[in-house]
Scaffold this motif. Structure first.
Motif, PDB file in Angstrom:
ATOM      1  N   MET A 105       0.750  -1.216   0.095  1.00  0.00           N
ATOM      2  CA  MET A 105       0.066  -0.017   0.103  1.00  0.00           C
ATOM      3  C   MET A 105       1.063   1.238   0.020  1.00  0.00           C
ATOM      4  SD  MET A 105      -3.193  -1.077   2.592  1.00  0.00           S
ATOM      5  CE  MET A 105      -4.025  -2.542   2.110  1.00  0.00           C
ATOM      6  N   GLY A 106       2.097   0.893  -0.490  1.00  0.00           N
ATOM      7  CA  GLY A 106       3.097   2.387  -0.465  1.00  0.00           C
ATOM      8  C   GLY A 106       3.825   2.474   0.810  1.00  0.00           C
ATOM      9  N   PRO A 107       4.661   3.239   0.806  1.00  0.00           N
ATOM     10  CA  PRO A 107       5.276   3.542   2.127  1.00  0.00           C
ATOM     11  C   PRO A 107       4.732   3.871   3.280  1.00  0.00           C
ATOM     12  CG  PRO A 107       6.233   4.923   0.162  1.00  0.00           C
ATOM     13  CD  PRO A 107       4.926   4.347  -0.016  1.00  0.00           C
ATOM     14  N   ALA A 108       4.960   3.596   4.589  1.00  0.00           N
ATOM     15  CA  ALA A 108       4.251   3.842   5.901  1.00  0.00           C
ATOM     16  C   ALA A 108       3.762   5.212   5.825  1.00  0.00           C
ATOM     17  CB  ALA A 108       5.224   3.542   6.876  1.00  0.00           C
ATOM     18  N   VAL A 109       4.498   6.292   5.489  1.00  0.00           N
ATOM     19  CA  VAL A 109       4.433   7.739   5.398  1.00  0.00           C
ATOM     20  C   VAL A 109       4.984   8.283   4.393  1.00  0.00           C
ATOM     21  CG1 VAL A 109       4.395   9.928   6.719  1.00  0.00           C
ATOM     22  CG2 VAL A 109       4.301   7.577   7.886  1.00  0.00           C
ATOM     23  N   MET A 110       4.236   9.013   3.565  1.00  0.00           N
ATOM     24  CA  MET A 110       4.892   9.622   2.212  1.00  0.00           C
ATOM     25  C   MET A 110       4.349  11.085   2.140  1.00  0.00           C
ATOM     26  SD  MET A 110       4.300   8.213  -1.776  1.00  0.00           S
ATOM     27  CE  MET A 110       2.495   8.069  -1.584  1.00  0.00           C
ATOM     28  N   GLN A 111       5.192  12.057   1.766  1.00  0.00           N
ATOM     29  CA  GLN A 111       4.729  13.589   1.522  1.00  0.00           C
ATOM     30  C   GLN A 111       4.153  13.658   0.280  1.00  0.00           C
ATOM     31  OE1 GLN A 111       6.325  15.926   3.750  1.00  0.00           O
ATOM     32  NE2 GLN A 111       4.432  17.183   2.949  1.00  0.00           N
ATOM     33  N   GLN A 112       2.966  14.287   0.306  1.00  0.00           N
ATOM     34  CA  GLN A 112       2.159  14.435  -0.863  1.00  0.00           C
ATOM     35  C   GLN A 112       2.274  16.110  -1.149  1.00  0.00           C
ATOM     36  OE1 GLN A 112       1.656  11.581  -1.885  1.00  0.00           O
ATOM     37  NE2 GLN A 112      -0.466  11.924  -2.412  1.00  0.00           N
ATOM     38  N   ALA A 123      -0.079  -0.069   7.631  1.00  0.00           N
ATOM     39  CA  ALA A 123       1.226   0.220   8.213  1.00  0.00           C
ATOM     40  C   ALA A 123       0.963   0.237   9.968  1.00  0.00           C
ATOM     41  CB  ALA A 123       1.894   1.462   7.708  1.00  0.00           C
ATOM     42  N   PRO A 124       2.011  -0.446  10.613  1.00  0.00           N
ATOM     43  CA  PRO A 124       1.776  -0.448  12.044  1.00  0.00           C
ATOM     44  C   PRO A 124       1.941   0.724  12.656  1.00  0.00           C
ATOM     45  CG  PRO A 124       3.285  -2.075  11.415  1.00  0.00           C
ATOM     46  CD  PRO A 124       3.093  -1.391  10.157  1.00  0.00           C
ATOM     47  N   LEU A 125       0.989   1.212  13.565  1.00  0.00           N
ATOM     48  CA  LEU A 125       1.131   2.423  14.216  1.00  0.00           C
ATOM     49  C   LEU A 125       2.612   2.941  14.662  1.00  0.00           C
ATOM     50  CD1 LEU A 125      -2.277   2.342  16.175  1.00  0.00           C
ATOM     51  CD2 LEU A 125      -1.817   3.789  14.199  1.00  0.00           C
ATOM     52  N   GLY A 151       3.406  -2.193  22.619  1.00  0.00           N
ATOM     53  CA  GLY A 151       3.143  -3.642  22.117  1.00  0.00           C
ATOM     54  C   GLY A 151       2.250  -3.792  21.005  1.00  0.00           C
ATOM     55  N   VAL A 152       1.109  -3.058  21.363  1.00  0.00           N
ATOM     56  CA  VAL A 152      -0.105  -3.023  20.504  1.00  0.00           C
ATOM     57  C   VAL A 152       0.156  -2.257  19.389  1.00  0.00           C
ATOM     58  CG1 VAL A 152      -2.487  -2.938  20.128  1.00  0.00           C
ATOM     59  CG2 VAL A 152      -1.734  -3.579  22.345  1.00  0.00           C
ATOM     60  N   ARG A 153       0.919  -1.057  19.552  1.00  0.00           N
ATOM     61  CA  ARG A 153       1.174  -0.365  18.240  1.00  0.00           C
ATOM     62  C   ARG A 153       1.833  -1.000  17.225  1.00  0.00           C
ATOM     63  NH1 ARG A 153       1.923   3.920  22.555  1.00  0.00           N
ATOM     64  NH2 ARG A 153       4.545   3.885  21.789  1.00  0.00           N
ATOM     65  N   GLY A 154       2.680  -2.026  17.682  1.00  0.00           N
ATOM     66  CA  GLY A 154       3.481  -2.583  16.905  1.00  0.00           C
ATOM     67  C   GLY A 154       2.775  -3.508  15.904  1.00  0.00           C
ATOM     68  N   LEU A 155       1.587  -3.797  16.307  1.00  0.00           N
ATOM     69  CA  LEU A 155       0.669  -4.592  15.282  1.00  0.00           C
ATOM     70  C   LEU A 155      -0.453  -3.709  14.707  1.00  0.00           C
ATOM     71  CD1 LEU A 155       0.478  -7.715  17.333  1.00  0.00           C
ATOM     72  CD2 LEU A 155       1.735  -7.429  15.422  1.00  0.00           C
ATOM     73  N   ALA A 156      -0.902  -2.845  15.623  1.00  0.00           N
ATOM     74  CA  ALA A 156      -2.415  -2.190  15.153  1.00  0.00           C
ATOM     75  C   ALA A 156      -1.950  -1.084  13.969  1.00  0.00           C
ATOM     76  CB  ALA A 156      -2.750  -1.291  16.459  1.00  0.00           C
ATOM     77  N   THR A 157      -2.908  -0.869  13.093  1.00  0.00           N
ATOM     78  CA  THR A 157      -2.939   0.200  12.130  1.00  0.00           C
ATOM     79  C   THR A 157      -3.710   1.142  12.207  1.00  0.00           C
ATOM     80  OG1 THR A 157      -4.306  -1.266  10.842  1.00  0.00           O
ATOM     81  CG2 THR A 157      -1.956  -1.973  10.676  1.00  0.00           C
ATOM     82  N   LEU A 158      -3.374   2.230  11.645  1.00  0.00           N
ATOM     83  CA  LEU A 158      -4.382   3.476  11.498  1.00  0.00           C
ATOM     84  C   LEU A 158      -5.698   3.046  10.790  1.00  0.00           C
ATOM     85  CD1 LEU A 158      -4.680   6.417  12.182  1.00  0.00           C
ATOM     86  CD2 LEU A 158      -3.834   6.846   9.958  1.00  0.00           C
ATOM     87  N   GLY A 159      -5.377   2.516   9.624  1.00  0.00           N
ATOM     88  CA  GLY A 159      -6.695   1.461   8.946  1.00  0.00           C
ATOM     89  C   GLY A 159      -7.642   0.970   9.778  1.00  0.00           C
ATOM     90  N   GLY A 160      -6.961   0.093  10.359  1.00  0.00           N
ATOM     91  CA  GLY A 160      -7.824  -0.777  11.198  1.00  0.00           C
ATOM     92  C   GLY A 160      -8.527   0.087  12.234  1.00  0.00           C
TER      93      GLY A 160
END
Length: 294
Positions: A105-112, A123-125, A151-160
């Motif tokens: 889905m592309g880089p975790a964070v990308m400048q637009q 991308a993990p939080l 620990g949760v942020r290593g798995l959880a995502t912003l989309g989720g």
């Protein structure tokens, strides 16, 4: 917009509400908080055998969702598994899960263009929080800190978190200028279809704050969440009280952290926004912040 003396441009704070959260039993007898938010209803009939699918492309993931009624997209699965019933060897899903964690889905964070940031939905939080592009976006980093422990942020995502429906990200996106990019095209937060595959979230960085009041309990949703975004000469406030719709109001002068704490506490004792037109939130802000509500 000029800020009052002693008011930080961006800050976040998590406080605990003194009462314990309500609890319920799932169909398996497991005790979980918040029946209206986290507890899966007891199984009433045997459905199709659950499957675990791993698409290799976005198009394949969309087709899998169309081919398997009741299936769910999942990446980190930190929220999804809370509703899974217990099995002899641990919890398991009742329906087909489409694992999108490895999709590109592309880089975790990308400048637009225009200063926007694009955050990949899977991308993990914690990866997003540590990315150099978010280093100066204190409000976003504060949101991620408030969502869960490391620990949760290593798995959880912003989309989720956003698609979960009761996550903190929905309130954040209501306050900040955002664009949701799905496999079917761009949509607004309010118009996000339940079966859409979210690919990315575009956010325009701005000064803002997070005020979260929660129960001191594991996997317990926030009692009240208040998010503010400064821009265009006003402060846009978004709030939600435990499972109710997000309400939005516009304040014409930036409040101090103590002002915001007073509003959050008032929400906790029952002055809840109950509609998208934010009439109750506006009235509450007018009472707590003075005659500063647009």
């Amino acid at each position: 917009m000029s800020l009052p003396p002693g008011s930080a441009r961006s800050w976040s704070r998590v406080r605990f509400w003194p009462r314990k959260p309500p609890r319920c039993k799932t169909g398996s007898g497991t005790i979980m908080p918040e029946p209206d938010v986290l507890c899966a209803p007891p199984a009433t009939a045997a459905g199709p055998a659950p499957q675990w699918l791993s698409p290799t492309s976005i198009a394949e993931a969309v087709q899998m969702r169309a081919d398997h009624a009741g299936s769910q997209f999942a990446a980190g699965m930190t929220a999804l598994q809370l509703g899974w019933p217990e099995a002899p060897h641990g919890s398991r899903p009742e329906t087909t899960v489409i694992d999108i964690s490895r999709l590109d889905m592309g880089p975790a964070v990308m400048q637009q263009p225009g200063g926007w940031l694009r955050i990949a939905a899977n991308a993990p939080l914690e990866q997003v929080r540590r990315d150099p592009l978010t280093a100066r976006f204190d409000a976003l980093r504060g949101l991620i800190d408030a969502i869960a422990a490391t620990g949760v942020r290593g798995l959880a995502t912003l989309g989720g978190n956003l698609c979960w429906g009761t996550g903190d990200a929905a309130v954040f996106c209501a306050a900040f200028e955002t664009r949701l990019i799905t496999a079917q095209g761009p949509v607004t937060r309010e118009a996000l279809p339940p079966d859409a595959l979210l690919l990315a979230v575009d956010i325009r960085p701005a000064p803002g704050f997070i005020e979260k009041v929660g129960f001191r309990a594991a996997f317990s949703p926030a009692r009240a969440l208040l998010v503010g975004c400064e821009g265009n000469g006003h402060l846009r406030l978004a709030a939600r009280l435990q499972g109710l719709p997000v309400a939005v109001a516009t304040v014409t002068c930036a409040p101090s952290p103590s002002d915001i704490a007073a509003v959050a506490d008032a929400l906790c004792v029952g002055a809840a926004p109950d509609s998208e037109d934010a009439a109750i939130l506006r009235a509450l802000c007018a009472g707590q912040l003075g005659a500063r509500v647009a």
